[in-house]
Scaffold this active site. Structure first.
Site, mmCIF file in Angstrom:
data_model
loop_
_atom_site.group_PDB
_atom_site.id
_atom_site.type_symbol
_atom_site.label_atom_id
_atom_site.label_comp_id
_atom_site.label_asym_id
_atom_site.label_seq_id
_atom_site.Cartn_x
_atom_site.Cartn_y
_atom_site.Cartn_z
ATOM 1 N N THR A 71 0.586 -2.484 13.241
ATOM 2 C CA THR A 71 -0.139 -2.777 14.482
ATOM 3 C C THR A 71 0.761 -3.044 15.691
ATOM 4 O OG1 THR A 71 -0.289 -5.087 13.794
ATOM 5 C CG2 THR A 71 -2.183 -3.686 13.312
ATOM 6 N N LEU B 205 0.829 -1.221 0.000
ATOM 7 C CA LEU B 205 0.000 0.000 0.000
ATOM 8 C C LEU B 205 0.856 1.261 0.000
ATOM 9 C CD1 LEU B 205 -2.658 -1.360 2.466
ATOM 10 C CD2 LEU B 205 -3.213 -0.397 0.217
ATOM 11 N N TYR C 228 1.014 5.022 17.957
ATOM 12 C CA TYR C 228 0.013 4.185 17.257
ATOM 13 C C TYR C 228 -1.347 4.885 17.259
ATOM 14 C CZ TYR C 228 -3.248 0.237 16.594
ATOM 15 O OH TYR C 228 -4.260 -0.589 16.169
ATOM 16 N N LYS D 179 -3.416 6.335 14.036
ATOM 17 C CA LYS D 179 -4.756 5.790 13.722
ATOM 18 C C LYS D 179 -5.805 6.910 13.765
ATOM 19 C CE LYS D 179 -5.855 1.961 13.222
ATOM 20 N NZ LYS D 179 -5.983 1.107 11.992
HETATM 21 N N1 LIG Z 1 -5.088 -6.397 17.061
HETATM 22 C C1 LIG Z 1 -5.798 -5.639 17.879
HETATM 23 O O1 LIG Z 1 -5.914 -5.910 19.095
HETATM 24 C C2 LIG Z 1 -6.527 -4.433 17.348
HETATM 25 C C3 LIG Z 1 -7.271 -3.652 18.236
HETATM 26 C C4 LIG Z 1 -7.969 -2.545 17.740
HETATM 27 C C5 LIG Z 1 -7.907 -2.226 16.403
HETATM 28 N N2 LIG Z 1 -7.156 -2.989 15.560
HETATM 29 C C6 LIG Z 1 -7.124 -2.628 14.138
HETATM 30 O O2 LIG Z 1 -7.674 -3.703 13.416
HETATM 31 C C7 LIG Z 1 -7.083 -3.759 12.106
HETATM 32 C C8 LIG Z 1 -6.604 -5.173 11.836
HETATM 33 O O3 LIG Z 1 -5.656 -5.520 12.825
HETATM 34 P P1 LIG Z 1 -4.970 -6.958 12.876
HETATM 35 O O4 LIG Z 1 -4.778 -7.285 14.311
HETATM 36 O O5 LIG Z 1 -5.670 -7.891 11.948
HETATM 37 O O6 LIG Z 1 -3.545 -6.582 12.281
HETATM 38 P P2 LIG Z 1 -2.434 -7.515 11.603
HETATM 39 O O7 LIG Z 1 -2.680 -8.951 11.947
HETATM 40 O O8 LIG Z 1 -1.125 -6.887 11.948
HETATM 41 O O9 LIG Z 1 -2.749 -7.336 10.056
HETATM 42 C C9 LIG Z 1 -2.420 -6.176 9.342
HETATM 43 C C10 LIG Z 1 -2.010 -6.615 7.956
HETATM 44 O O10 LIG Z 1 -1.697 -5.438 7.184
HETATM 45 C C11 LIG Z 1 -0.527 -5.730 6.433
HETATM 46 N N3 LIG Z 1 0.184 -4.526 6.025
HETATM 47 C C12 LIG Z 1 0.939 -3.703 6.792
HETATM 48 N N4 LIG Z 1 1.519 -2.771 6.028
HETATM 49 C C13 LIG Z 1 1.124 -2.994 4.747
HETATM 50 C C14 LIG Z 1 1.423 -2.385 3.503
HETATM 51 N N5 LIG Z 1 2.269 -1.348 3.410
HETATM 52 N N6 LIG Z 1 0.838 -2.867 2.382
HETATM 53 C C15 LIG Z 1 0.009 -3.945 2.446
HETATM 54 N N7 LIG Z 1 -0.285 -4.576 3.594
HETATM 55 C C16 LIG Z 1 0.272 -4.115 4.739
HETATM 56 C C17 LIG Z 1 0.305 -6.548 7.412
HETATM 57 O O11 LIG Z 1 1.368 -7.192 6.754
HETATM 58 P P3 LIG Z 1 2.720 -7.523 7.610
HETATM 59 O O12 LIG Z 1 2.278 -8.400 8.752
HETATM 60 O O13 LIG Z 1 3.587 -8.199 6.610
HETATM 61 O O14 LIG Z 1 3.230 -6.196 8.086
HETATM 62 C C18 LIG Z 1 -0.745 -7.502 7.958
HETATM 63 O O15 LIG Z 1 -0.944 -8.631 7.140
HETATM 64 C C19 LIG Z 1 -6.021 -2.673 12.092
HETATM 65 O O16 LIG Z 1 -6.569 -1.510 11.537
HETATM 66 C C20 LIG Z 1 -5.732 -2.408 13.559
HETATM 67 O O17 LIG Z 1 -5.259 -1.100 13.771
HETATM 68 C C21 LIG Z 1 -6.470 -4.086 16.001
#
Ligand SMILES: NC(=O)c1ccc[n+]([C@@H]2O[C@H](COP(=O)([O-])OP(=O)(O)OC[C@H]3O[C@@H](n4cnc5c(N)ncnc54)[C@H](OP(=O)(O)O)[C@@H]3O)[C@@H](O)[C@H]2O)c1
Length: 279
Positions: A62, A37, A125, A129
């Protein structure tokens, strides 16, 4: 529908993409390493050619602690990309749904945060966000869905980390002075599907219902998985981390319940289903 899911290999995006396919949609997955992205012109060219109907942005930087030292990169992914996706959604005349977080709030509140409460993040973070939320609102048809304390079957998360640690130690100290709501990815995904048919754009909250602390949450899933580990409640100050976390980040769910016409499962019910389905 033809639907873009960014972060399609992540904990949330992977489950969302699979569920959309089960529901009969075509998914355009975007994740590293194939599609970056941060090379947005290439992504924009691809999506202009594909003409999708809806965008879910689940991609993010994240690692909350790493964001403190890599804020420029975190800002690029968490703030600038949502802005670029908003512009693209406007050009394509489609809705975009941006996933956000309880960490946009300071945690000094004494009642659940409302969607319209103003962000006041404590960490890099949270700042990136919150900026991402603001930029996502450039799209005329935008949804921002804040969630919190996610765990799911496809990714590293608190539940699996603690269950693994519990196998190696007789007792575990777990933070008992941060209150929030754990959220099972599968429940979040069911609600995200409903936005495909929703035209009340704006900010929403989705977590499981109820509230607890990390310690209360851990005690419940350790009990459910039959762990004999002794859990000792402790203060955040005992585990200094680079990024500050909100002490209280419960999100008010009333708007989501009424707009989407859903019942939201309580967190103990959700974690019981998660534990049952663990591989
Ligand atoms: N986890 C939590 O507890 C939590 C809580 C509240 C909100 N959220 C939000 O929920 C959403 C999903 O979180 P999640 O836990 O599923 O996160 P995640 O498992 O870290 O997944 C994020 C994905 O985005 C990919 N990504 C990062 N940079 C990128 C780039 N430049 N181009 C393309 N892809 C990219 C990552 O790839 P890489 O792994 O290779 O970097 C990863 O596969 C996020 O918006 C996060 O802020 C999460």
């Amino acid at each position: 529908m033809k639907i873009v899911v960014t972060g399609s290999r992540g904990m949330l995006g992977s489950v969302l993409a699979a569920r959309l396919i089960t529901a009969g949609h075509a998914v355009l997955p975007i994740d590293l390493p194939e599609r970056d992205l941060l090379d947005f012109p290439a992504v924009a060219a691809y999506l202009h050619a594909q003409r999708p109907d809806f965008i879910y942005n689940c991609a993010a930087f994240t690692n909350v602690d790493l964001c403190e030292t890599e804020e420029a990169k975190a800002r690029a992914v968490n703030a600038l990309v949502p802005g670029q996706l908003a512009d693209l959604a406007a050009e394509l005349d489609i809705p975009v749904l941006q996933i956000s977080t309880d960490y946009v709030f300071s945690g000094s509140g004494i009642r659940p945060y409302l969607p319209e409460d103003l962000p006041a993040p404590l960490s890099a973070y949270g700042r990136t966000k919150a900026e991402g939320e603001a930029l996502a609102q450039k799209a005329p048809r935008h949804f921002i869905v804040r969630t919190a304390w996610l765990y799911g079957h496809n990714g590293k998360n608190f539940v699996e980390t603690i269950i693994a640690l519990a196998k190696t130690k007789p007792e575990l100290k777990i933070v008992d002075d941060q209150r929030g709501a754990p959220t099972f990815v599968d429940d979040l995904v069911e609600s995200l599907l409903l936005f495909l048919e929703c035209s009340e754009y704006g900010i929403y909250h989705f977590t499981n219902s109820g509230e607890t602390t990390w310690c209360g949450f851990a005690k419940e899933f350790l009990r459910l998985t039959g762990s004999g580990v002794r859990v000792l409640p402790c203060a955040t100050a005992e585990f200094p981390r680079p990024a500050r976390r909100p002490a209280y980040s419960v999100l008010d769910l009333d708007k989501t319940r009424s707009m989407l016409k859903i019942k939201i499962p309580d967190w103990p019910d959700a974690v019981a289903r998660y534990c049952k389905g663990r591989r």
